[in-house]
Scaffold this motif. Structure first.
Motif, mmCIF file in Angstrom:
data_model
loop_
_atom_site.group_PDB
_atom_site.id
_atom_site.type_symbol
_atom_site.label_atom_id
_atom_site.label_comp_id
_atom_site.label_asym_id
_atom_site.label_seq_id
_atom_site.Cartn_x
_atom_site.Cartn_y
_atom_site.Cartn_z
ATOM 1 N N PHE A 38 40.185 -1.761 98.902
ATOM 2 C CA PHE A 38 40.575 -3.161 99.041
ATOM 3 C C PHE A 38 39.537 -3.963 99.819
ATOM 4 O O PHE A 38 39.444 -5.188 99.655
ATOM 5 N N SER A 39 38.780 -3.293 100.677
ATOM 6 C CA SER A 39 37.798 -4.010 101.492
ATOM 7 C C SER A 39 36.795 -4.764 100.626
ATOM 8 O O SER A 39 36.262 -5.798 101.032
ATOM 9 N N ALA A 40 36.535 -4.265 99.412
ATOM 10 C CA ALA A 40 35.608 -4.946 98.508
ATOM 11 C C ALA A 40 36.132 -6.310 98.102
ATOM 12 O O ALA A 40 35.353 -7.220 97.803
ATOM 13 N N ALA A 41 37.461 -6.469 98.078
ATOM 14 C CA ALA A 41 38.051 -7.747 97.710
ATOM 15 C C ALA A 41 38.166 -8.697 98.896
ATOM 16 O O ALA A 41 38.333 -9.896 98.714
ATOM 17 N N PHE A 42 38.074 -8.148 100.119
ATOM 18 C CA PHE A 42 38.260 -8.968 101.310
ATOM 19 C C PHE A 42 36.981 -9.660 101.761
ATOM 20 O O PHE A 42 37.024 -10.527 102.631
ATOM 21 N N ILE A 43 35.832 -9.271 101.213
ATOM 22 C CA ILE A 43 34.563 -9.839 101.665
ATOM 23 C C ILE A 43 33.931 -10.667 100.555
ATOM 24 O O ILE A 43 34.158 -10.435 99.367
ATOM 25 N N ARG A 44 33.163 -11.654 100.965
ATOM 26 C CA ARG A 44 32.355 -12.439 100.045
ATOM 27 C C ARG A 44 30.894 -12.218 100.432
ATOM 28 O O ARG A 44 30.479 -12.553 101.530
ATOM 29 N N VAL A 45 30.134 -11.647 99.506
ATOM 30 C CA VAL A 45 28.771 -11.207 99.804
ATOM 31 C C VAL A 45 27.790 -12.363 99.638
ATOM 32 O O VAL A 45 27.832 -13.094 98.640
ATOM 33 N N ASN A 46 26.908 -12.526 100.617
ATOM 34 C CA ASN A 46 25.845 -13.529 100.564
ATOM 35 C C ASN A 46 24.493 -12.826 100.507
ATOM 36 O O ASN A 46 24.260 -11.840 101.216
ATOM 37 N N THR A 47 23.601 -13.335 99.667
ATOM 38 C CA THR A 47 22.234 -12.817 99.611
ATOM 39 C C THR A 47 21.381 -13.630 100.570
ATOM 40 O O THR A 47 21.129 -14.816 100.342
ATOM 41 N N ASP A 48 20.954 -13.009 101.662
ATOM 42 C CA ASP A 48 20.173 -13.711 102.677
ATOM 43 C C ASP A 48 18.672 -13.677 102.385
ATOM 44 O O ASP A 48 17.932 -14.571 102.791
ATOM 45 N N ARG A 49 18.220 -12.637 101.696
ATOM 46 C CA ARG A 49 16.783 -12.531 101.410
ATOM 47 C C ARG A 49 16.559 -11.671 100.180
ATOM 48 O O ARG A 49 17.221 -10.653 100.002
ATOM 49 N N GLU A 50 15.623 -12.111 99.341
ATOM 50 C CA GLU A 50 15.145 -11.310 98.202
ATOM 51 C C GLU A 50 13.628 -11.367 98.216
ATOM 52 O O GLU A 50 13.054 -12.453 98.162
ATOM 53 N N GLU A 51 13.013 -10.216 98.306
ATOM 54 C CA GLU A 51 11.559 -10.187 98.438
ATOM 55 C C GLU A 51 10.954 -9.145 97.505
ATOM 56 O O GLU A 51 11.368 -7.981 97.509
ATOM 57 N N TRP A 52 9.979 -9.577 96.732
ATOM 58 C CA TRP A 52 9.256 -8.676 95.831
ATOM 59 C C TRP A 52 7.903 -8.349 96.451
ATOM 60 O O TRP A 52 7.254 -9.215 97.037
ATOM 61 N N ALA A 53 7.490 -7.096 96.326
ATOM 62 C CA ALA A 53 6.211 -6.687 96.915
ATOM 63 C C ALA A 53 5.631 -5.523 96.115
ATOM 64 O O ALA A 53 6.345 -4.840 95.366
ATOM 65 N N MET A 54 4.329 -5.316 96.283
ATOM 66 C CA MET A 54 3.659 -4.209 95.628
ATOM 67 C C MET A 54 3.553 -3.028 96.593
ATOM 68 O O MET A 54 3.195 -3.187 97.760
ATOM 69 N N LEU A 55 3.917 -1.849 96.104
ATOM 70 C CA LEU A 55 3.759 -0.609 96.851
ATOM 71 C C LEU A 55 2.785 0.249 96.046
ATOM 72 O O LEU A 55 3.175 0.968 95.123
ATOM 73 N N GLY A 56 1.506 0.117 96.384
ATOM 74 C CA GLY A 56 0.485 0.737 95.544
ATOM 75 C C GLY A 56 0.420 -0.005 94.224
ATOM 76 O O GLY A 56 0.181 -1.215 94.184
ATOM 77 N N ASP A 57 0.678 0.711 93.141
ATOM 78 C CA ASP A 57 0.687 0.088 91.818
ATOM 79 C C ASP A 57 2.110 -0.222 91.342
ATOM 80 O O ASP A 57 2.287 -0.602 90.173
#
Length: 274
Positions: free
Chosen positions: A93-112
């Motif tokens: 039920f905890s999944a229904a009790f929260i509203r998820v916010n995306t605070d950061r999305e970051e793309w990066a290269m790790l080698g290739d």
């Protein structure tokens, strides 16, 4: 030396300040602070994955961590209140009790290789959660509907993370939105019952009058003496004394005088009508 002409005023001021301090110390803890949860995940993009797939996988993994935290927190609240719900139900039920916010999305290269990192957050209001858990514990139908809904959402999210076909991804995303709306509707039904009770019930009404207006209560209980009976409507308990509405409260409290929690005494902050 200059003397203040009204020493009793100073004493009164000191007394009032002391009383105000005690009021803050004693009363404020009754409102629990909102719990802020955070989680982060970094996903390494596979050779056959699109950016949308990688983003979805990363989001779902970060959300899973967030839901696990919420589940542990909510399960602790459930134990302290003894709602008589199974642990796996509470965690789900905890999944229904929260509203998820995306605070950061970051793309990066790790080698290739391309990686994506997402930081998520969610807030949990312990008072609201405890009220919802209490209601779900008493309403088997709502509990069953919410459980089935959350299972369907989990399955759809898992399929979305693996799906590469754009039309199918769009359909699954729409399905998830519908399921989330249904979750909100189930929880809103509880809130609606509360609002109707708070607006319509008046002191001195008979149980027949209230049942005609609001329908059958979700739960009933009585005092050991039989003088008091309590009917639950959402987050509100209507308490009858000798068949007439005597008070309306948001929380029942045990009192040894009545041998239970169905009565009209206790902290005034728990009453909507007294």
């Amino acid at each position: 030396m200059r003397h203040f002409p009204f020493p009793h005023i100073v004493s009164l001021a000191v007394f009032l300040l002391g009383a105000a301090f005690l009021l803050v110390v004693l009363v404020l803890p009754a409102w629990a602070e909102v719990e802020v949860l955070t989680a982060s995940h970094t996903h390494v993009m596979g050779d056959s994955e699109s950016r949308n797939q990688a983003r979805t996988i990363c989001f779902n993994e970060a959300k899973r961590k967030l839901v696990e935290q919420a589940g542990s927190y909510v399960e602790t609240l459930s134990r302290t209140e003894n709602f008589e719900l199974a642990t796996d139900e509470v965690v789900a039920f905890s999944a229904a009790f929260i509203r998820v916010n995306t605070d950061r999305e970051e793309w990066a290269m790790l080698g290739d290789t391309l990686t994506v990192t997402m930081d998520l957050s969610a807030q949990v209001d312990p008072d609201e959660v405890k009220q919802l858990l209490a209601e779900l514990a008493q309403d088997a139908a709502a509990r069953s509907r919410l459980t089935e809904n959350l299972e369907q959402q989990s399955q759809a999210e898992a399929q979305l993370a693996l799906e590469s076909d754009p039309p199918t991804r769009e359909r699954l995303s729409d399905d998830i939105d519908v399921l989330r709306a249904e979750q909100a509707a189930i929880l809103t039904e509880i809130e609606t019952s509360t609002r109707f009770a708070a607006e319509l019930v008046q002191k001195g009404m008979t149980s027949e009058e209230i049942e005609t207006m609001l329908g059958s209560p979700r739960a009933r209980k009585s005092s050991s003496s039989g003088d008091y009976s309590c009917w639950n409507y959402g987050h509100v308990w209507v308490v009858f004394h000798n068949g007439l509405a005597s008070c309306m409260r948001t929380r029942l409290e045990y009192n040894s005088r009545y041998g239970g929690d169905c009565h009209c005494t206790g902290l005034s902050m728990n009453f909507l009508m007294q």
